[in-house]
Design a protein around this motif. Structure first.
Motif, short mmCIF file in Angstrom:
data_model
loop_
_atom_site.label_atom_id
_atom_site.label_comp_id
_atom_site.label_asym_id
_atom_site.label_seq_id
_atom_site.Cartn_x
_atom_site.Cartn_y
_atom_site.Cartn_z
N THR A 110 2.23 5.72 -7.53
CA THR A 110 1.12 5.89 -8.46
C THR A 110 0.06 6.85 -7.94
OG1 THR A 110 -0.28 4.10 -7.59
CG2 THR A 110 1.46 3.48 -9.15
N GLY A 111 0.11 7.19 -6.66
CA GLY A 111 -0.87 8.09 -6.10
C GLY A 111 -2.21 7.45 -5.78
N GLY A 112 -2.26 6.12 -5.82
CA GLY A 112 -3.51 5.43 -5.53
C GLY A 112 -3.27 4.03 -5.03
N LEU A 113 -4.37 3.29 -4.79
CA LEU A 113 -4.28 1.93 -4.32
C LEU A 113 -5.17 1.04 -5.19
CD1 LEU A 113 -4.58 2.46 -0.45
CD2 LEU A 113 -2.51 2.01 -1.75
N SER A 114 -4.77 -0.20 -5.37
CA SER A 114 -5.57 -1.16 -6.13
C SER A 114 -5.76 -2.43 -5.31
CB SER A 114 -4.89 -1.50 -7.46
OG SER A 114 -3.59 -1.99 -7.26
N ALA B 13 0.83 -1.21 0.00
CA ALA B 13 0.00 0.00 0.00
C ALA B 13 0.86 1.25 0.00
CB ALA B 13 -0.93 -0.01 1.21
N GLU B 14 1.91 1.26 0.81
CA GLU B 14 2.78 2.44 0.88
C GLU B 14 3.52 2.63 -0.44
OE1 GLU B 14 6.51 4.13 3.58
OE2 GLU B 14 5.07 2.70 4.44
N ALA B 15 4.03 1.56 -1.02
CA ALA B 15 4.77 1.67 -2.27
C ALA B 15 3.88 2.17 -3.41
CB ALA B 15 5.37 0.32 -2.65
N GLU B 16 2.68 1.61 -3.52
CA GLU B 16 1.79 2.01 -4.60
C GLU B 16 1.32 3.45 -4.42
OE1 GLU B 16 -1.66 -0.04 -7.29
OE2 GLU B 16 -1.65 -0.49 -5.14
#
Length: 270
Positions: free
Chosen positions: A134-138, A127-130
């Motif tokens: 990317t400015g978001g979460l998937s 979650a922290e890396a994304e």
């Protein structure tokens, strides 16, 4: 008429993951845990059934797959074991209701599933890396229930004497990529219906591995992965069963009677 909720699990993808599964050590752990609990019950069951994706692990049991509609008949069983697949259910309460209806009066249900502490380290790192890159979460990791909530599901499904408890296994890996390969080998890869359908940028995984290593690694550089296994136990209602006391009617606390500290959860590391 209320709308049908979106499906959590892509069953086709899940079946493909399971077909390639080779590392079944946590499934084997669930088998041993159930065996120990059945010894404590001290009862002979004549019509047991196991809901499982890996029937080869359950010798001498009739096994059925964990489909949305289980291959069970009302009142046909005196023991139903849901073996570490309930976390993938699109309708967990519906699965429990089906199991309860399949039980004869005073029949036993034991359900194993991954709990909310499972892979907390990996989830946090991804979650922290994304978010950074990317400015978001998937959707990447299956949402898993907390023990305080899952115990309530047994009551909603109509079980008597419901109990929820848990234990944890901590497994050490060389790095995050080693862990993710092992998850695929367990058949526990991302099968969320809402998952991304395009490849994830490699720099996201590299950054997640860096965060994981920096935050959690031990002195030898190995990273821990937590697996919380929740056990749900309940009985099909029967007149012979002990009735719960009214709230506030207990004369003494059990911990006081045993002269022991209260420890609601068992914690293991393996």
């Amino acid at each position: 008429m209320s709308p049908t909720p979106p499906l959590l699990t892509d069953r086709k993808a899940l079946a493909l993951h399971r077909a390639r599964a080779k590392a079944l050590f946590l499934q084997a752990e669930a088998v041993l845990e159930v065996q120990e609990r059945l010894i404590e019950v001290n009862r002979t069951f004549t019509a047991p059934v196991v809901v499982t994706a890996f029937p080869d692990l359950w010798q001498d049991f009739r096994c059925i797959p964990d489909e949305d509609t289980l291959a069970l008949h009302e009142g046909g069983q005196d023991l139903v074991i849901h073996a570490l697949t309930l976390h993938w259910a699109n309708d967990p309460v519906g699965q429990l209701v089906q199991c309860r209806r399949a039980l004869r009066p005073d029949g036993l249900f034991i359900g194993m599933m991954f709990g909310g502490q499972t892979l907390n380290e990996l989830r946090a790192a991804l979650a922290e890396a994304e978010s950074q890159l990317t400015g978001g979460l998937s959707p990447r990791v299956l949402p898993m229930g907390e023990i305080r909530d899952l115990g309530g599901l047994l009551h909603r499904a109509g079980f008597a004497l419901p109990v929820a408890d848990s234990f944890t296994k901590t497994v050490l890996y060389r790095d995050a990529f080693h862990l993710m390969r092992d998850l695929r080998a367990m058949g526990e890869g991302n099968a969320l219906a809402a998952r991304l359908r395009r490849p994830t940028r490699r720099d996201v995984f590299l950054r997640a591995a860096e965060i994981y290593q920096g935050r959690y690694a031990d002195a030898e550089g190995r990273i821990p992965a937590t697996f919380e296994i929740i056990c749900l136990t309940g009985w099909a209602p029967h007149d012979s069963q002990q009735k719960p006391l009214r709230p506030g009617s207990a004369a003494a606390r059990l911990a006081d009677a045993l002269n022991a500290a209260e420890t609601p959860l068992r914690d293991q590391k393996g």
